[in-house]
Design an enzyme around this catalytic site. Structure first.
Site, PDB file in Angstrom:
ATOM      1  N   TYR A  41       0.836  -1.198   0.000  1.00 38.42           N
ATOM      2  CA  TYR A  41       0.000   0.000   0.000  1.00 38.42           C
ATOM      3  C   TYR A  41       0.869   1.245   0.000  1.00 38.42           C
ATOM      4  CZ  TYR A  41       0.733   0.885   5.022  1.00 38.42           C
ATOM      5  OH  TYR A  41       1.294   1.157   6.237  1.00 38.42           O
ATOM      6  N   CYS A  42       0.252   2.331  -0.429  1.00 44.20           N
ATOM      7  CA  CYS A  42       0.898   3.643  -0.449  1.00 44.20           C
ATOM      8  C   CYS A  42      -0.168   4.663  -0.057  1.00 44.20           C
ATOM      9  CB  CYS A  42       1.502   3.921  -1.823  1.00 44.20           C
ATOM     10  SG  CYS A  42       0.291   3.944  -3.170  1.00 44.20           S
ATOM     11  N   ARG A  43      -0.052   5.868  -0.524  1.00 41.03           N
ATOM     12  CA  ARG A  43      -1.038   6.894  -0.184  1.00 41.03           C
ATOM     13  C   ARG A  43      -2.336   6.713  -0.974  1.00 41.03           C
ATOM     14  NH1 ARG A  43      -2.475  11.714  -2.309  1.00 41.03           N
ATOM     15  NH2 ARG A  43      -3.464  13.163  -0.890  1.00 41.03           N
ATOM     16  N   ILE A  93      -3.824   4.149   1.467  1.00 42.14           N
ATOM     17  CA  ILE A  93      -4.144   4.318   2.885  1.00 42.14           C
ATOM     18  C   ILE A  93      -5.252   5.348   3.101  1.00 42.14           C
ATOM     19  CG2 ILE A  93      -2.416   6.063   3.446  1.00 42.14           C
ATOM     20  CD1 ILE A  93      -1.879   4.324   6.042  1.00 42.14           C
TER      21      ILE A  93
END
Length: 129
Positions: free
Chosen positions: A90-92, A119
């Site tokens: 996951y990332c932003r 996220i």
């Protein structure tokens, strides 16, 4: 053909190539909703959770048990990740995690999933450093 026509054809080809490679699905990568991702994270066994954001982003809040391996370092740190486990990324917002999956795919990883929307869509617990 004149020079402008050739230049336009080249520009069109480069743009098409960029869009196709940027948005093409990654082999072995599943797109999970926040709820599906939370269920996989909570199973804990057989999964490794990787946050591919930069360290300053990670410190502001991350999913518990996540390991921070920024996308910018992933190619050099890929040996830290066991290919025996399912890799959850996951990332932003979901774009960097897709790029991370492309890198991992080139290193032989086939069992991967990422948090669709990043996220920002996460509804579970968050830890801060």
């Amino acid at each position: 053909m004149d020079f402008m026509t050739i230049l336009l054809i080249i520009a069109y080809a480069v743009t098409t190539w960029y869009l196709v490679t940027r948005f093409m699905p990654v082999k072995g990568l599943r797109n999970l909703t926040a709820e599906q991702f939370r269920q996989r994270v909570n199973q804990k066994s057989g999964v490794v959770l990787i946050d591919v954001r930069e360290p300053h982003e990670y410190k502001r809040g991350y999913i518990p048990t996540a390991v921070n391996i920024p996308l910018s370092q992933l190619g050099k740190r890929v040996k830290e990740i066991s290919s025996k486990n399912e890799v959850l990324l996951y990332c932003r917002s979901g774009m960097r995690s897709k790029q991370a999956a492309k890198i991992l795919s080139k290193h032989g990883f086939t069992n991967m999933a990422h948090l669709k929307g990043g996220i920002m869509t996460w509804q579970g617990a968050i830890k801060k450093k």
